[in-house]
Design an enzyme around this catalytic site. Structure first.
Site, short mmCIF file in Angstrom:
data_model
loop_
_atom_site.label_atom_id
_atom_site.label_comp_id
_atom_site.label_asym_id
_atom_site.label_seq_id
_atom_site.Cartn_x
_atom_site.Cartn_y
_atom_site.Cartn_z
N HIS A 132 13.39 50.82 16.78
CA HIS A 132 14.20 50.21 15.72
C HIS A 132 15.69 50.47 15.91
O HIS A 132 16.51 49.60 15.71
CB HIS A 132 13.77 50.76 14.35
CG HIS A 132 12.50 50.17 13.88
ND1 HIS A 132 12.44 48.90 13.35
CD2 HIS A 132 11.25 50.63 13.90
CE1 HIS A 132 11.19 48.62 13.04
NE2 HIS A 132 10.44 49.67 13.37
N GLU A 140 14.67 46.05 51.22
CA GLU A 140 15.19 47.37 50.85
C GLU A 140 14.93 48.41 51.93
O GLU A 140 15.27 49.58 51.78
CB GLU A 140 14.60 47.82 49.52
CG GLU A 140 13.09 47.69 49.43
CD GLU A 140 12.56 47.81 48.01
OE1 GLU A 140 13.20 48.44 47.18
OE2 GLU A 140 11.47 47.25 47.75
N ASP A 190 17.40 51.39 47.07
CA ASP A 190 16.59 51.93 48.16
C ASP A 190 17.20 51.64 49.52
O ASP A 190 17.15 52.47 50.42
CB ASP A 190 15.16 51.41 48.08
CG ASP A 190 14.35 52.21 47.05
OD1 ASP A 190 14.69 53.39 46.84
OD2 ASP A 190 13.41 51.65 46.46
N CYS A 234 19.25 42.09 43.76
CA CYS A 234 18.86 42.52 42.42
C CYS A 234 19.14 44.00 42.23
O CYS A 234 18.77 44.58 41.22
CB CYS A 234 17.40 42.21 42.16
SG CYS A 234 16.30 42.94 43.38
#
Lengths: 88, 570
Positions: free
Chosen positions: B189, B431, B455, B502
């Site tokens: 919340h 990677e 990585d 990414c």
């Protein structure tokens, strides 16, 4: 006993809001109202019972009403499902 | 010495104000044997009706503060309070001779345990709703007073164990400048409210309630997940400057929400979002994400009590793909092992987990689990623009094997009458340096590459990224790293494929000009970084940076490269 099958269309499944609407809608009826999903059945007057099933969008559920006002109860469920775009 | 707490930054920005502690009342329950169940039930019912009145009042207040939509949650709380399953469980227990408090506690524990065991984070967080309602009821039964946050009338930062929904609804948002909590995650919340009100929030600090006294001056950095307790004047000054800058930037960046990402010489690149669940999409949309460049599926598996089923996964993938529509969505298949573990599956004990049986290697070791995910992805493919990506690919054989399994599942699904999209793409996460070196060979077989920089840097530099003492070797602009990235992008383009990134470097302002010059097609990052990246790209000329690349690739040190970027970005 009256029974109807729905496919849940609300994008988040039967989360707090749609659950509240359905539970509030059936609570006033005398009949026992249950919802069945994945072979498990819950009291549809219990928000915890219904939410506890973790019903996701796209799921198929059966709603059953059993009692003096069973047709009215199912009609009410039907109305809420459609009106609030919860299921069809 | 200034004390610092770290947690999960769930809502961006800086807040500087005094702490307001939301105390959790002592609700310790003792088990007693009662001999008049009827009067005990009457006592319970009277507490229940008082709690209902209180909740109704909160619901009204929430409606005024947040609107009917957000107040609906208290309608749900009233239903929990009157829930026939809960009531029959409590009354049954009282009839067996237990006191009402104990009976309620037992019933509440059962229901919260049920929600906590569920396989989606949203439902797990609903355990907080049940706890909130039952605590209110318990306080009534015990005659304990619960603190009243609605009385706050000066600027404060709320410090709490966790923010209950009813506490959040009573907060006067005019005065609440930030949140710090002990527990919670991205969909708790406090996190949701923080983002909704656009005030900084740090959750999951574990010890905020122990470390922070009422009225202590705090600085909350919701971007970095940092809380300074009783900061020095200098720190307050520095963060005030940072705060002003944050506000100005935010205003300026808003105009980029609806624009596509274009360089100053009119070249388009795509800027997408990294997400972990469908819950992250509103934030991605708010920041104008042009796609999802990385959907980390491991969160479907982590914190779950068992492997997620094909149907469960299908729903999760379908929800994201449907919401994204035509926009590309890159889904990474399960990437666990290393630093990510599961409760229900023992990842191998290894000397070097980052070099061990993780990601695609673990998927090959557990083919049933892997095939389940592939089937769910293929079935979801018809709902959007799906791109499937395999993590940690080192060899051509691995890629072929993974793709082979995918195609086998596709055949089976089609034979069973399931529809599968004709246009989904299959790519790999780049990677591992070995793969980057032979990117030209991979490029003939993949549909796309997405470069995972965390990585790639760790493996290229042979430096554990969790190890502080070698953190100086985490150099995104090390010449070796840049040459590998350049090799990957060039190899992709030679075969007419696209290359994205990414990893964190995609949102790094020092790396963006170089990546643009190298021709990176897609940049994917945390949603809150998108607008900043887009505005930076809008000020860069792709042609200029293309021209700089040969020179940059001849530089010997990261420092030299950074200086070059800084000098040419002005």
């Amino acid at each position: 006993m009256e029974k109807k099958t729905y496919t849940i269309t609300s994008s988040e499944g039967l989360h707090a809001r749609p659950c509240s609407l359905l539970v509030s809608a059936v609570t006033p009826f005398q009949s026992d109202v249950t919802i069945t999903y994945n072979g498990k059945k819950a009291n549809m007057k219990s928000i915890m019972g219904v939410m506890g099933m973790g019903i996701e969008s796209g799921a198929q559920v059966d709603v059953e009403a059993d009692g003096a006002d069973e047709s009215e109860a199912i009609a009410k469920v039907d109305e809420i499902m459609k009106q609030e775009s919860i299921g069809e | 010495m200034t004390n610092e707490l770290t947690g999960i930054g769930v809502s961006d920005g800086i807040a500087i104000a005094r702490a307001y502690r939301l105390e959790s009342p002592d609700l310790t329950v003792e088990k007693r044997t009662i001999d008049d169940p009827a009067s005990e039930i009457a006592r319970f019912e009277s507490a229940q009706s008082e709690a209902a009145d209180e909740l109704e009042a909160i619901r009204k207040k929430a409606e005024e503060n947040f609107g009917a939509d957000k107040a609906a949650i208290f309608g749900a709380h009233l239903l929990v309070l009157n829930d026939p399953e809960l009531l029959s469980s409590v009354k049954g227990s009282i009839e067996q001779g237990n006191n009402a408090e104990y009976a309620l506690q037992q019933a509440a524990d059962t229901f919260t345990a049920m929600f906590e065991a569920m396989d989606n984070e949203y439902m797990r967080e609903r355990a907080a709703d049940v706890r909130d309602v039952t605590k209110r009821l318990l306080a009534k039964l015990l005659g304990v007073h619960v603190s009243d946050p609605s009385s706050i009338d000066e600027e404060v930062i709320i410090v709490a164990d966790d923010l209950t929904p009813s506490a959040t609804a009573q907060l006067n948002k005019e005065f609440v400048k930030g949140f710090v909590t002990n527990i919670g995650g991205r969909t708790s919340h406090s996190a949701i409210l923080g983002r909704m009100l656009e005030i900084p929030a740090v959750v999951g600090t574990k010890s905020a309630m122990d470390a922070i006294e009422q009225g202590t001056q705090l600085v909350v950095d919701g971007t970095d997940g940092l809380v300074l307790i009783d900061p020095t004047e200098q720190a307050v000054h520095d963060y005030t400057v940072k705060q002003e800058k944050f506000q100005q930037d935010k205003e300026l960046l808003k105009r980029y929400v609806t624009e596509s990402t274009k360089t100053s010489d009119g070249q388009h690149v795509e800027v997408g979002a990294n997400i972990a669940s469908v819950d992250d999409l509103p934030l991605a949309d708010k920041n104008g994400a042009e796609g999802v460049g990385l959907f980390r599926t491991e969160f479907l598996y982590m914190g779950n009590s068992d492997w997620p089923t094909e149907e469960e996964q299908l729903e999760a993938y379908k929800a994201v793909l449907t919401a994204m529509g035509d926009r590309p969505t890159v889904v990474r298949t399960l990437d666990i092992g290393g630093d990510k573990e599961l409760d229900y599956f023992k990842t191998p004990d290894e000397m070097n987990p980052f070099l061990g049986e993780r990601a695609i290697r673990l998927c090959f070791a557990e083919p049933d689990m892997f095939r389940t995910q592939l089937r769910a992805l293929l079935r979801a493919s018809i709902h959007g623009n799906l791109k499937i990506m395999f993590p940690m690919i080192a060899t051509l054989e691995e890629f072929r094997k993974a793709k082979g399994m995918l195609l086998e599942e596709e055949e089976k699904l089609k034979a069973d009458g399931f529809a599968v999209s004709e246009s989904y793409e299959v790519g790999m996460m780049l990677e591992i340096p070995a793969a980057a070196v032979i990117a030209d060979l991979f490029a003939k077989e993949v549909d796309f590459f997405s470069i995972g920089t965390n990585d790639l840097i760790q493996y290229t530099m042979a430096a554990d990224r969790m190890n502080e003492s070698v953190s100086y070797l985490y150099q995104p602009t090390h010449p070796a790293v840049l040459r590998l990235i350049h090799n990957v992008i060039t190899a992709a383009h030679k075969e007419g494929k696209w290359a994205g990134m990414c990893g964190e470097v995609a949102g790094d302002p020092l790396a963006i000009p170089i990546l643009l010059g190298m021709g990176l097609d897609e940049f994917s990052m945390s949603p809150s970084s998108i607008l900043k990246a887009r505005s930076q790209i809008a000020g860069l000329s792709k042609a200029d940076w293309e021209g700089y690349i040969p020179e940059i690739l001849q530089m010997g040190t990261s420092e030299e490269i950074i200086r070059f970027v800084q000098d040419h970005s002005k």
